[in-house]
Design a protein around this motif. Structure first.
Motif, PDB file in Angstrom:
ATOM      1  N   ASP A   8       0.682  -1.489  -0.113  1.00  0.00           N
ATOM      2  CA  ASP A   8      -0.285  -0.177   0.071  1.00  0.00           C
ATOM      3  C   ASP A   8       0.761   1.453  -0.064  1.00  0.00           C
ATOM      4  N   GLU A   9       0.430   2.702  -0.221  1.00  0.00           N
ATOM      5  CA  GLU A   9       0.832   3.630   0.040  1.00  0.00           C
ATOM      6  C   GLU A   9       1.847   3.827   0.739  1.00  0.00           C
ATOM      7  N   THR A  10       1.523   2.962   2.610  1.00  0.00           N
ATOM      8  CA  THR A  10       2.932   3.180   3.288  1.00  0.00           C
ATOM      9  C   THR A  10       4.061   2.665   3.481  1.00  0.00           C
ATOM     10  N   PRO A  24       4.296   8.735  -5.862  1.00  0.00           N
ATOM     11  CA  PRO A  24       4.167   9.994  -5.353  1.00  0.00           C
ATOM     12  C   PRO A  24       5.776  10.484  -4.522  1.00  0.00           C
ATOM     13  N   ALA A  25       6.338  11.478  -4.491  1.00  0.00           N
ATOM     14  CA  ALA A  25       7.372  12.044  -3.933  1.00  0.00           C
ATOM     15  C   ALA A  25       7.834  11.913  -2.779  1.00  0.00           C
ATOM     16  N   GLU A  26       6.494  11.502  -1.735  1.00  0.00           N
ATOM     17  CA  GLU A  26       6.773  11.028  -0.228  1.00  0.00           C
ATOM     18  C   GLU A  26       7.081   9.794  -0.187  1.00  0.00           C
ATOM     19  N   ARG A  65      12.476  19.849  -1.179  1.00  0.00           N
ATOM     20  CA  ARG A  65      11.605  20.801  -1.351  1.00  0.00           C
ATOM     21  C   ARG A  65      10.728  19.750  -2.019  1.00  0.00           C
ATOM     22  N   ILE A  66      10.926  19.343  -2.958  1.00  0.00           N
ATOM     23  CA  ILE A  66      10.069  18.273  -3.862  1.00  0.00           C
ATOM     24  C   ILE A  66       8.991  17.188  -3.319  1.00  0.00           C
ATOM     25  N   GLY A  67      10.041  17.208  -1.921  1.00  0.00           N
ATOM     26  CA  GLY A  67       8.402  15.506  -0.624  1.00  0.00           C
ATOM     27  C   GLY A  67       9.832  14.615  -0.800  1.00  0.00           C
ATOM     28  N   ASP A 111      16.419  12.395   6.588  1.00  0.00           N
ATOM     29  CA  ASP A 111      15.035  11.719   7.162  1.00  0.00           C
ATOM     30  C   ASP A 111      16.107  10.859   7.921  1.00  0.00           C
ATOM     31  N   VAL A 112      16.668  10.153   7.309  1.00  0.00           N
ATOM     32  CA  VAL A 112      17.157   9.165   8.084  1.00  0.00           C
ATOM     33  C   VAL A 112      18.408   8.166   7.531  1.00  0.00           C
TER      34      VAL A 112
END
Length: 601
Positions: free
Chosen positions: A431-433, A464-466, A493-495, A519-520
């Motif tokens: 899924d999207e997660t 999706p960028a995220e 900046r673009i996620g 982030d990681v």
């Protein structure tokens, strides 16, 4: 008196005038007057004594005067007036007297005399014309000869000038095609030609030869900090030092940039090593330029004829290979080519040629390794890993990625990985997660077009960028840190999330970690393997710093349940390794995920 006058005039001419340049007006006037006086004197004699002459005397007088008139028409031919009038003055008075005399023989002499005067007049005229033309021709020939001499002189001068110009032009052409303009050493073309001749000589005389490939250490830093003008002076000084030590100038060249080559005839390995070490010492001495004291080193690779190679191109390549290997081990030292290096080189060339066609031949593929959330036991994200099968052989990324980076193939391959991974991730069963993580090399990030390639991959796959992580290794911070941070922030900046891979093995510092805003952070597997031998303390320190800075932590290389349990107890959020799953193709992920969920239940 007339005789004395003429004798004096002749003496004066011979004594003072002959052979010199002079004004001929007066001498010519004296000469003319003397000839006229002579003619009048002989004519007067014949008139005065005409009445007393018998036939024999008269005949002799006319013959003598006629001979004088005949000679004068030739001798005096250069002076037209004198030549024409001389015979007239000599013979006409006597001929006229004879013509009107009483005796018949006198009349005959008179007629003959007048006829002779006319003949001599015509002869004198033609003689004068011939003489004038001869003189003119003589002067013309003289002028022509003089002009010819001048022209010959000019031609000789022009030829000499042309020869000089041709020689200078030949030297210029030789320099342009054979001489490096900066250092005045031979360029690579001239060196290759001379090395070929040296090898022919070695083969003929059964002798050995060493080729030294010299690469300066620290030259780029001088160019960057002091400018190319100072850098050029460093290269000139380096070439001077090399020339002072080289045996023969034609065995030395600037190969390009800060690389030089030397060929040593009749040289064994021991002498080549000694020569190279002395060379490194001399090149490492301070270089004083303007107000700067600069330092460069040199790393040298050596290839030997005939042990390692038999032609110039091969020996240069092998010496370059030895230099490159030594530079990876330790700079400012010497390395002699070995067969193992040759095998490595052949392997590298094979991989390079294969990589250049790998995308076209559909030999590359992407596999995914899941990363597990230690608390929920769910898949948090999957890392995309590149694989390559060359002629049935699965080549390790550890082997082919450095080759791709070295030969400039990583940009096209990296772009392909981004597009392919995003396309596959957009279709998987998670899924999207569940996010996608993709490694990016130092060369890709520093190339400058990474952000645009990522945007293109996202747009083409509709991912999706995220849901995308970009992983960069910690070693990248040895590059231009400000530029690296700028690129990381542009991605965020673009996620997109940014992960720092292999953390703890490279160049990170506390101050750098604070400014990263990553982030990681992924802890390198070497610390996981040594978790019971000091690695645990490093993991705990990393975990603490990451928590304080707001980063999430991933532990790589988890291979056992004990490791997984220990890391979970320490609070490490995400775990990755063979304990959970090997890397799999996209089609295998769904089956694995079902089995993984069933096992957890």
């Amino acid at each position: 008196m007339l005789f004395l006058y003429r004798y004096w005039d002749m003496y004066h001419w011979r004594k003072y005038l002959k052979g010199n340049e002079y004004d001929a007006t007066k001498p010519m006037l004296r000469f003319t007057i003397a000839r006229y006086l002579t003619a009048f004197a002989f004519s007067a004699y014949s008139v005065v004594f005409f009445e007393s002459m018998d036939i024999i005397e008269l005949a002799c007088t006319i013959v003598i005067l006629s001979a004088m008139a005949g000679g004068a028409s030739t001798v005096l031919a250069a002076h037209k007036g004198l030549a024409l009038s001389y015979a007239f003055i000599l013979l006409t008075p006597l001929s006229v007297l004879c013509l009107f005399a009483n005796e018949e023989y006198q009349n005959i002499f008179g007629i003959l005399g007048l006829i002779f005067v006319v003949v001599m007049f015509s002869s004198a005229k033609y003689s004068n014309q011939f003489t004038i033309e001869s003189i003119l021709t003589k002067h013309q020939n003289s002028d022509l000869l003089e002009q010819m001499e001048l022209k010959n002189k000019e031609i000789l001068e022009v030829n000499a000038s042309l020869e000089s110009k041709v020689q200078r032009r030949t030297e210029q052409i030789f320099e342009l095609s054979n001489i490096d303009p900066l250092t005045k050493l031979f360029n690579r073309n001239a060196f290759s030609e001379n090395l070929k001749l040296l090898l022919d000589s070695c083969e003929l005389h059964d002798s050995s030869l060493a080729v030294l490939f010299i690469d300066l250490d620290g030259f780029k830093a001088i160019n960057d900090s002091h400018g190319h003008a100072i850098g050029d002076k460093v290269l000139i000084e380096t070439s001077t030092r090399l020339s002072a030590q080289a045996d023969m100038k034609q065995c030395l060249c600037r190969w390009g940039g800060d690389e030089f080559l030397i060929a040593l005839q009749d040289c064994d390995v021991e002498r080549a090593l000694e020569f190279a070490n002395n060379l490194i010492f001399n090149l490492s001495l301070p270089i004083k330029i303007e107000h700067h004291e600069l330092h460069v080193g040199a790393t040298i690779g050596i290839a030997m004829y005939p042990e390692h190679g038999s032609d110039e191109a091969q020996l240069i390549t092998l010496a370059d290979t030895a230099m490159y290997v030594q530079k990876q081990l330790a700079k400012s030292d010497v390395c002699v080519f070995t067969e193992q290096m040759g095998e490595t080189l052949q392997r590298e060339m094979k991989l390079k040629e294969g990589l250049s066609q790998a995308i076209k031949n559909d030999e590359l593929f992407v596999v995914f390794q899941p990363v597990i959330d230690s608390k929920s036991g769910q898949v948090g994200f999957c890392e995309a890993l590149l694989r390559w099968k060359l002629n049935g052989e699965l080549v390790s990324p550890v082997e082919f990625i450095p080759v791709a980076e070295q030969h400039g193939l990583i940009h096209s391959i990296g772009a392909w990985v981004l597009h392919e991974s995003c396309k596959l991730a957009s279709k998987w069963t998670f899924d999207e997660t569940v996010d996608l993580s993709i490694n990016v090399s130092v060369a890709q990030l520093m190339h400058g077009d990474l952000v645009s390639i990522v945007k293109s991959a996202l747009a083409g796959s509709q991912l999706p960028a995220e849901n995308l992580h970009i992983e960069i290794t910690e070693s990248i911070f040895a590059q231009d840190i400000s530029y690296v941070l700028e690129q990381m922030k542009a991605l965020q900046r673009i996620g997109i999330k940014v992960s720092v891979d292999d953390f703890g093995t490279g160049f990170s510092s506390l101050a750098l970690l604070q400014s990263l805003s990553a982030d990681v952070v992924k802890i390198d597997q070497s610390f996981i393997k040594s978790i019971d031998e000091g690695g645990k303390a490093i993991i705990q320190a990393t975990q603490y710093m990451a928590n304080e800075l707001g980063y999430s932590v991933v532990a790589e290389g988890v291979e056992t349940k004990l490791q997984a349990d220990t890391l979970s107890e320490m609070g490490v959020e995400s775990l990755q390794g063979f304990y959970f799953s090997k890397p799999m193709k996209a089609g295998e992920l769904a089956l694995w995920h079902e089995a993984f969920k069933a096992q957890r239940k």
